[in-house]
Scaffold this motif. Structure first.
Motif, short mmCIF file in Angstrom:
data_model
loop_
_atom_site.label_atom_id
_atom_site.label_comp_id
_atom_site.label_asym_id
_atom_site.label_seq_id
_atom_site.Cartn_x
_atom_site.Cartn_y
_atom_site.Cartn_z
N LEU A 65 0.85 -1.19 0.00
CA LEU A 65 0.00 0.00 0.00
C LEU A 65 0.88 1.24 0.00
O LEU A 65 1.65 1.46 0.93
CB LEU A 65 -0.90 0.01 1.23
CG LEU A 65 -1.80 -1.21 1.43
CD1 LEU A 65 -2.61 -1.07 2.71
CD2 LEU A 65 -2.71 -1.41 0.23
N ALA A 66 0.78 2.05 -1.07
CA ALA A 66 1.65 3.23 -1.19
C ALA A 66 0.92 4.37 -1.90
O ALA A 66 1.51 5.10 -2.68
CB ALA A 66 2.92 2.85 -1.95
N LYS A 98 7.16 10.99 1.11
CA LYS A 98 8.15 10.13 1.76
C LYS A 98 8.52 8.92 0.93
O LYS A 98 9.59 8.35 1.10
CB LYS A 98 7.69 9.71 3.15
CG LYS A 98 6.52 8.77 3.19
CD LYS A 98 6.19 8.43 4.65
CE LYS A 98 4.90 7.69 4.80
NZ LYS A 98 4.60 7.43 6.21
N ARG A 99 7.67 8.53 0.00
CA ARG A 99 7.98 7.36 -0.83
C ARG A 99 9.25 7.59 -1.64
O ARG A 99 9.96 6.66 -1.99
CB ARG A 99 6.81 7.05 -1.76
CG ARG A 99 5.51 6.78 -1.01
CD ARG A 99 4.32 6.75 -1.92
NE ARG A 99 4.19 7.99 -2.67
CZ ARG A 99 3.33 8.18 -3.66
NH1 ARG A 99 2.52 7.21 -4.04
NH2 ARG A 99 3.27 9.35 -4.28
N SER A 144 11.13 -0.82 0.53
CA SER A 144 10.01 -1.56 1.11
C SER A 144 9.52 -2.68 0.20
O SER A 144 8.83 -3.59 0.65
CB SER A 144 8.85 -0.59 1.43
OG SER A 144 9.25 0.36 2.39
N LEU A 145 9.88 -2.62 -1.07
CA LEU A 145 9.50 -3.66 -2.03
C LEU A 145 10.48 -4.83 -2.08
O LEU A 145 10.17 -5.88 -2.63
CB LEU A 145 9.37 -3.06 -3.43
CG LEU A 145 8.13 -2.21 -3.69
CD1 LEU A 145 8.32 -1.36 -4.94
CD2 LEU A 145 6.90 -3.09 -3.83
N VAL A 146 11.67 -4.66 -1.51
CA VAL A 146 12.73 -5.67 -1.65
C VAL A 146 12.30 -7.04 -1.12
O VAL A 146 12.39 -8.05 -1.82
CB VAL A 146 14.04 -5.20 -0.97
CG1 VAL A 146 15.04 -6.35 -0.88
CG2 VAL A 146 14.64 -4.04 -1.74
N VAL A 147 11.84 -7.12 0.13
CA VAL A 147 11.51 -8.42 0.73
C VAL A 147 10.33 -9.08 0.02
O VAL A 147 10.41 -10.25 -0.37
CB VAL A 147 11.29 -8.30 2.26
CG1 VAL A 147 10.64 -9.56 2.82
CG2 VAL A 147 12.63 -8.05 2.94
N PRO A 148 9.21 -8.37 -0.22
CA PRO A 148 8.13 -9.05 -0.94
C PRO A 148 8.56 -9.52 -2.34
O PRO A 148 8.21 -10.63 -2.75
CB PRO A 148 7.00 -8.02 -1.02
CG PRO A 148 7.49 -6.78 -0.40
CD PRO A 148 8.79 -7.05 0.26
N CYS A 149 9.32 -8.70 -3.04
CA CYS A 149 9.74 -9.10 -4.40
C CYS A 149 10.70 -10.28 -4.39
O CYS A 149 10.72 -11.07 -5.33
CB CYS A 149 10.37 -7.90 -5.13
SG CYS A 149 9.15 -6.68 -5.66
N ALA A 150 11.48 -10.42 -3.33
CA ALA A 150 12.43 -11.53 -3.24
C ALA A 150 11.74 -12.85 -2.92
O ALA A 150 12.23 -13.91 -3.29
CB ALA A 150 13.49 -11.23 -2.18
N GLY A 210 4.00 0.67 2.35
CA GLY A 210 5.10 1.17 1.53
C GLY A 210 6.13 1.99 2.29
O GLY A 210 7.08 2.49 1.69
N ASP A 211 5.95 2.11 3.62
CA ASP A 211 6.94 2.85 4.41
C ASP A 211 7.55 1.97 5.50
O ASP A 211 7.93 2.45 6.55
CB ASP A 211 6.32 4.11 5.01
CG ASP A 211 5.21 3.83 6.02
OD1 ASP A 211 4.78 2.65 6.15
OD2 ASP A 211 4.76 4.78 6.68
#
Length: 192
Positions: A12-13, A24-25, A39-45, A106-107
């Protein structure tokens, strides 16, 4: 989680960063990434399918978003997080065959990969999985597909709290030793 089950990620962003004072994004962390990109690194991995809800006018490239993230534009983002979440869930419900969705903010760039792995192990179509740290609930919360219709009806700015309250029998709380599940960024001082 059954190995054949799929968990999608939803970040959510679409918020307006009013407390932060600017978008802040786009803020840069010490590693050089944007806050949203980090903030996307872990879900994308760890997830084969990651969705991101943004406002209609957002430039996803400037925000640090890259393929294979699937962007959903929420026309009603100005009305609050519940509206953004509902519009994203309508899109995911139509286009995804996932059995559950892990909802990230997203934060929150400090969630550990191990924590997500432990949460995924409890995911199921009839479960809501909530991580906790020292008794406090955090993110990501994983909602089984059975709860997606309720998520599509959310409004206002309270997020999915009402879905958890309406389904206490389905909630699985998982204590984790990860303060990252609670740490979000509200002001510029939080980035340090």
């Amino acid at each position: 989680m059954d190995k054949s089950q799929v968990v999608a990620g939803l970040v959510l962003a679409a918020g307006f960063s009013r407390r932060f004072g600017s978008d802040k994004r786009r803020a840069r962390l010490g590693c050089g990434q944007t806050l949203l990109g980090a903030s996307l690194v872990v879900p994308c991995a760890q997830l084969e399918e990651v969705w991101l809800v943004l406002r209609p006018e957002d430039d996803s490239t400037a925000l640090g978003v890259a393929e294979p993230v699937r962007v959903v534009r929420s026309e009603s983002a100005v009305l609050g997080m519940g509206h953004s979440l509902a519009s994203a869930m309508r899109a995911i419900s139509e286009r995804s065959r996932a059995d559950a969705v892990a909802i990230f903010l997203g934060d929150m760039p400090w969630i550990s990969a191990d924590s997500l792995g432990h949460l995924l192990a409890l995911a199921a179509p009839g479960h809501i999985v909530v991580p906790t740290f020292q008794g406090q609930p955090g993110h990501p919360v994983i909602f089984g597909r059975r709860f997606w219709p309720a998520l599509q009806c959310l409004s206002g700015d309270s997020g999915a709290k009402s879905v958890l309250q309406a389904n206490p029998h389905a909630v699985r709380r998982l204590p984790l030793n990860d303060p990252g599940i609670l740490r979000d960024i509200d002001g510029p001082e939080s980035i340090e």
